[in-house]
Motif scaffolding. Sequence first.
Motif, PDB file in Angstrom:
ATOM      1  N   PRO A 281       0.703  -1.165  -0.125  1.00 28.27           N
ATOM      2  CA  PRO A 281      -0.051   0.007  -0.092  1.00 28.27           C
ATOM      3  C   PRO A 281       0.986   1.274   0.033  1.00 28.27           C
ATOM      4  CG  PRO A 281      -0.796  -1.641   1.630  1.00 28.27           C
ATOM      5  CD  PRO A 281       0.290  -2.165   1.038  1.00 28.27           C
ATOM      6  N   GLU A 282       0.570   2.103  -0.832  1.00 30.26           N
ATOM      7  CA  GLU A 282       1.359   3.392  -0.822  1.00 30.26           C
ATOM      8  C   GLU A 282       0.355   4.435  -1.182  1.00 30.26           C
ATOM      9  OE1 GLU A 282       4.062   2.630  -4.166  1.00 30.26           O
ATOM     10  OE2 GLU A 282       2.427   2.532  -5.611  1.00 30.26           O
ATOM     11  N   PHE A 283       1.006   5.516  -0.908  1.00 31.81           N
ATOM     12  CA  PHE A 283      -0.191   6.957  -1.110  1.00 31.81           C
ATOM     13  C   PHE A 283       0.601   7.595  -2.064  1.00 31.81           C
ATOM     14  CE2 PHE A 283       0.201   6.833   3.750  1.00 31.81           C
ATOM     15  CZ  PHE A 283      -0.908   6.009   3.896  1.00 31.81           C
TER      16      PHE A 283
ATOM     17  N   THR B 238      -5.725  12.795  -2.462  1.00 30.59           N
ATOM     18  CA  THR B 238      -5.081  11.446  -2.003  1.00 30.59           C
ATOM     19  C   THR B 238      -5.709  10.411  -2.154  1.00 30.59           C
ATOM     20  OG1 THR B 238      -4.383  12.974  -0.281  1.00 30.59           O
ATOM     21  CG2 THR B 238      -3.741  10.672   0.086  1.00 30.59           C
TER      22      THR B 238
ATOM     23  N   THR C  79      -4.870   5.808  -1.901  1.00 31.12           N
ATOM     24  CA  THR C  79      -3.975   4.597  -1.706  1.00 31.12           C
ATOM     25  C   THR C  79      -4.332   3.591  -2.736  1.00 31.12           C
ATOM     26  OG1 THR C  79      -4.435   5.630   0.712  1.00 31.12           O
ATOM     27  CG2 THR C  79      -3.318   3.305   0.444  1.00 31.12           C
ATOM     28  N   ARG C  80      -3.128   2.903  -2.866  1.00 31.17           N
ATOM     29  CA  ARG C  80      -3.237   1.706  -3.949  1.00 31.17           C
ATOM     30  C   ARG C  80      -2.294   0.665  -3.326  1.00 31.17           C
ATOM     31  NH1 ARG C  80       0.241   3.169  -9.298  1.00 31.17           N
ATOM     32  NH2 ARG C  80       2.103   3.469  -8.340  1.00 31.17           N
ATOM     33  N   THR C  81      -2.877  -0.502  -3.846  1.00 30.07           N
ATOM     34  CA  THR C  81      -2.197  -1.679  -3.436  1.00 30.07           C
ATOM     35  C   THR C  81      -2.601  -2.895  -4.326  1.00 30.07           C
ATOM     36  OG1 THR C  81      -1.190  -3.499  -1.919  1.00 30.07           O
ATOM     37  CG2 THR C  81      -3.754  -2.587  -1.765  1.00 30.07           C
TER      38      THR C  81
ATOM     39  N   HIS D  64      -7.794   0.509  -5.119  1.00 27.84           N
ATOM     40  CA  HIS D  64      -7.338   1.914  -5.421  1.00 27.84           C
ATOM     41  C   HIS D  64      -8.768   2.408  -4.542  1.00 27.84           C
ATOM     42  CE1 HIS D  64      -5.091   0.389  -8.667  1.00 27.84           C
ATOM     43  NE2 HIS D  64      -4.552   1.364  -8.562  1.00 27.84           N
TER      44      HIS D  64
ATOM     45  N   ARG E  10      -6.005   7.972   2.868  1.00 30.88           N
ATOM     46  CA  ARG E  10      -4.919   7.525   3.307  1.00 30.88           C
ATOM     47  C   ARG E  10      -5.234   6.426   4.257  1.00 30.88           C
ATOM     48  NH1 ARG E  10      -0.214  10.852   3.073  1.00 30.88           N
ATOM     49  NH2 ARG E  10       0.403   9.837   4.764  1.00 30.88           N
TER      50      ARG E  10
ATOM     51  N   ARG F   1      -4.245   2.316   4.567  1.00 31.84           N
ATOM     52  CA  ARG F   1      -3.696   1.095   3.929  1.00 31.84           C
ATOM     53  C   ARG F   1      -4.449  -0.111   4.107  1.00 31.84           C
ATOM     54  NH1 ARG F   1       1.086   4.004   6.050  1.00 31.84           N
ATOM     55  NH2 ARG F   1       2.867   4.369   4.352  1.00 31.84           N
TER      56      ARG F   1
END
Length: 170
Positions: A63-65, A87, A89-91, A104, A108, A110
């Motif tokens: 997970p990243e912002f 903003t 967050t995707r993983t 997605h 924010r 995770r």
Amino acid sequence: MAEIAGATRDRDAAASADADPAREKHKRRRDVLSVLVRARAEELDGALRALDLAPEFEVLRAPEFGLAMTRGRIGGGGAPFNLGEVTVTRTVVRLASGEVGYGHILGRDRKRAHLVALFDALWQSEATRAVVEDRLLASVAARTAEEDRHVRVKTAATRVNFFTMVRGED
């Protein structure tokens, strides 16, 4: 010339008939993802516990912002313009059986993005699709439909109807 146009139409119709199952599956997955992203973290977490299975998976993208530009239109038909950044967050995860799930979400969070990706992958698996639909998607879809209905009712209460009164004959 008409024969060529007819042959082209026949070829295009045959190609679209072959692609329909793939398009239908793509559309269904898009619909599932639109429900998953509106699920709350506690709904996702509770559904995972209720599944009574611990799916084996690997994280392909932690997970990243990041930021995404949102676009808007005035009146629904105007030229698009940049509204601002949001903003996200995707993983990405992959189940041991090979299905790849994407998460997605706005904001924010995770854990929620991770769970969305996991449920996307679980939905793609034939073995767990029905369970995901019954235990998670149905309840989230019902909740969001009720929330949307409530917003529509509140908005309708503020609607102003303008009318013109005609006097005499024209």
